[in-house]
Structure formats: structure tokens, C-alpha cells
Design a protein around this motif. Structure first.
Motif, PDB file in Angstrom:
ATOM      1  N   MET A  49      -4.587   7.337  -6.322  1.00  0.00           N
ATOM      2  CA  MET A  49      -4.797   8.149  -5.124  1.00  0.00           C
ATOM      3  C   MET A  49      -6.239   8.151  -4.645  1.00  0.00           C
ATOM      4  O   MET A  49      -6.495   8.331  -3.449  1.00  0.00           O
TER       5      MET A  49
ATOM      6  N   ILE B  18      -1.037   8.561   4.373  1.00  0.00           N
ATOM      7  CA  ILE B  18      -1.230   7.115   4.253  1.00  0.00           C
ATOM      8  C   ILE B  18       0.114   6.400   4.160  1.00  0.00           C
ATOM      9  O   ILE B  18       0.340   5.379   4.823  1.00  0.00           O
TER      10      ILE B  18
ATOM     11  N   ASN C  52      -6.009  14.946  -2.072  1.00  0.00           N
ATOM     12  CA  ASN C  52      -5.666  13.540  -2.304  1.00  0.00           C
ATOM     13  C   ASN C  52      -4.160  13.310  -2.213  1.00  0.00           C
ATOM     14  O   ASN C  52      -3.710  12.264  -1.743  1.00  0.00           O
TER      15      ASN C  52
ATOM     16  N   ALA D  94      -9.255   7.913   3.922  1.00  0.00           N
ATOM     17  CA  ALA D  94      -9.361   7.047   2.743  1.00  0.00           C
ATOM     18  C   ALA D  94     -10.819   6.935   2.300  1.00  0.00           C
ATOM     19  O   ALA D  94     -11.130   7.002   1.101  1.00  0.00           O
TER      20      ALA D  94
ATOM     21  N   GLY E 283       1.476   4.172  -2.944  1.00  0.00           N
ATOM     22  CA  GLY E 283       1.350   5.590  -2.630  1.00  0.00           C
ATOM     23  C   GLY E 283       2.590   6.366  -3.026  1.00  0.00           C
ATOM     24  O   GLY E 283       2.504   7.460  -3.601  1.00  0.00           O
TER      25      GLY E 283
ATOM     26  N   THR F 219       0.837  -1.211   0.000  1.00  0.00           N
ATOM     27  CA  THR F 219       0.000   0.000   0.000  1.00  0.00           C
ATOM     28  C   THR F 219       0.866   1.252   0.000  1.00  0.00           C
ATOM     29  O   THR F 219       0.641   2.189  -0.776  1.00  0.00           O
TER      30      THR F 219
ATOM     31  N   VAL G 294      -5.162   2.989  -3.564  1.00  0.00           N
ATOM     32  CA  VAL G 294      -4.512   3.122  -2.256  1.00  0.00           C
ATOM     33  C   VAL G 294      -5.544   3.277  -1.133  1.00  0.00           C
ATOM     34  O   VAL G 294      -5.458   2.572  -0.115  1.00  0.00           O
TER      35      VAL G 294
ATOM     36  N   CYS H  87      -3.303  13.483   1.576  1.00  0.00           N
ATOM     37  CA  CYS H  87      -3.770  12.270   2.248  1.00  0.00           C
ATOM     38  C   CYS H  87      -2.894  11.073   1.893  1.00  0.00           C
ATOM     39  O   CYS H  87      -2.650  10.203   2.739  1.00  0.00           O
ATOM     40  N   THR H  88      -2.422  11.033   0.658  1.00  0.00           N
ATOM     41  CA  THR H  88      -1.541   9.935   0.260  1.00  0.00           C
ATOM     42  C   THR H  88      -0.232   9.978   1.036  1.00  0.00           C
ATOM     43  O   THR H  88       0.304   8.934   1.433  1.00  0.00           O
TER      44      THR H  88
END
Length: 214
Positions: A106, A41, A34, A71, A16, A12, A110, A37-38
Motif C-alpha cells: 500500500m 487507486i 493508505n 500515490a 491493490g 496495479t 502500488v 487511497c488504495t
């Protein structure tokens, strides 16, 4: 099964990083939610992967839960608000991976893997009701970031016409302040709703991970 969980989380994070690599040299693109957030993550999944593989300390439940909520927001946003926003993805050099471009990675791949990780590999009965309020911190900080950047650099892009606001539904210069406020309330409501659903799901699922130890 903790090794399976560790490999899943590492994969994962790797996907990313693959997606982020394509926008590394485009600072204005990092204003997209996005992309941010990636980054979060990747950080959490690398931590969780290492903890699984070496039997170390996992990220705190509120942090792992927060990443899962974001997510979910990315997936829901892709189905509702984000497709109608003027996302200038044409300026991003899209790198293909099994036929998928950066937006798909994205917004779908992911985040989907993060959600599956929560369902299959995480222990449950750990989230607290107050965690839902903690998860509001990032959306609030993101809106604040947009406003500060929009004030200091109003024409820095990557929005339409050079606007510094990357998404139309969070652009006060396009919507007006009243509608912008409504959009912010919708984001907060979506975060609270998805956070509440995640907490309820956490309570409903078995305490031990579905696929063994994390």
C-alpha cells in the motif's frame, strides 16, 4: 502499446485488491489513509485499464492526476510522517506476496506503479493549475471524517490505547488542537506542493505517452 498499458493498470489494481482483501473484515482499519487511497487507486486503475484494453474513454485528467498525487503522498509519508505514527499493523493478518506484506504494497508497490503509469503511459499537457485545488478535497474530507468519527466513537480504534484516530500526527486528543491544526496545514502544503510538481512535470513531458498510446 495501449494493451501493455492496460495490463500494467490491471496488475496495479490487482495488487491493490490483494492488499485490501487482507483487511476486508477489519472495518476499523479502513480508517487508515493508505487503505482509502488504495480503494481509490483500484477504482481508477480498473477504469483506465478497461479503457486501454477496449479503446474506451479514459478517466478525466484531474482524477488520474489526483490519484497520482495521493500515490506520491503515500510514498513521501512513508519516508517522513507515517513510520513514526502508531500504526497498529500487527492487528492486520498480513498476506505475503513475493515477500511483501500489506504495508509495503500500500505504501510502496502500488503507489510506485501508479507513478510509473503516469510517467510512461499517460498523455500529458492535460492538467490544469486549478486541479491542484481540486486535489485538496480528499485530504480535507479525510480530516473531517476523522473528526466526526473521533467525536462519535472516541474509543473505536485502531489508534494506540483504542483511540479512534489511526495516526498520531492527526490526533487532536494527543497533539492538542493547535498542533493538530499545524499538522493539517502541513498535509495541505504537501498536497499543494506535490500537485504543483506534478502539473509542472505534466507540462515538461512530451504530449504523447512515452510508451505509445494509452
Amino acid at each position: 502499446m495501449r494493451f501493455v498499458a492496460g495490463i500494467w493498470r490491471l496488475l496495479t489494481a490487482a495488487l491493490g485488491i490483494w492488499a485490501l482483501k487482507t483487511v476486508w473484515g477489519l472495518p476499523h482499519v479502513w480508517t487508515y489513509v493508505n487503505v482509502q487511497c488504495t480503494v481509490l487507486i483500484v477504482f481508477v486503475m480498473l477504469w483506465s485499464s478497461a479503457a486501454s484494453l477496449i479503446h474506451g474513454q479514459q478517466p478525466p485528467a484531474w482524477l488520474k492526476g489526483g490519484v497520482t498525487v495521493y500515490a506520491l503522498l503515500l510514498v513521501v509519508g512513508s519516508l517522513t510522517v507515517i513510520p513514526s505514527a502508531p500504526l497498529d499493523v500487527a492487528s492486520v493478518p498480513v498476506m505475503r506476496l513475493v515477500g511483501l506484506g500489506v504495508p509495503a504494497l500500500m505504501h510502496w508497490v502500488v503507489p510506485g506503479m501508479v507513478i510509473l503509469d503516469f510517467l510512461l503511459f499517460d498523455p500529458h499537457h492535460r492538467l490544469k493549475a486549478l486541479d491542484v485545488l481540486v486535489w485538496l478535497i480528499y485530504p480535507a474530507a479525510y480530516v473531517g471524517f476523522l473528526l466526526v468519527r473521533g467525536t462519535w466513537m472516541p474509543h473505536a480504534g485502531p489508534g494506540m490505547g483504542g483511540s479512534s484516530y489511526p495516526m498520531a500526527f492527526l490526533d487532536p486528543t494527543l497533539l492538542g488542537w493547535s498542533q493538530f491544526g499545524v499538522s493539517c496545514l502541513k498535509v495541505a502544503a504537501a498536497t499543494l506542493a506535490l500537485g504543483a510538481v506534478l502539473c509542472l512535470l505534466d507540462r515538461a513531458m512530451p504530449e504523447r505517452p512515452v510508451l505509445g498510446a494509452a
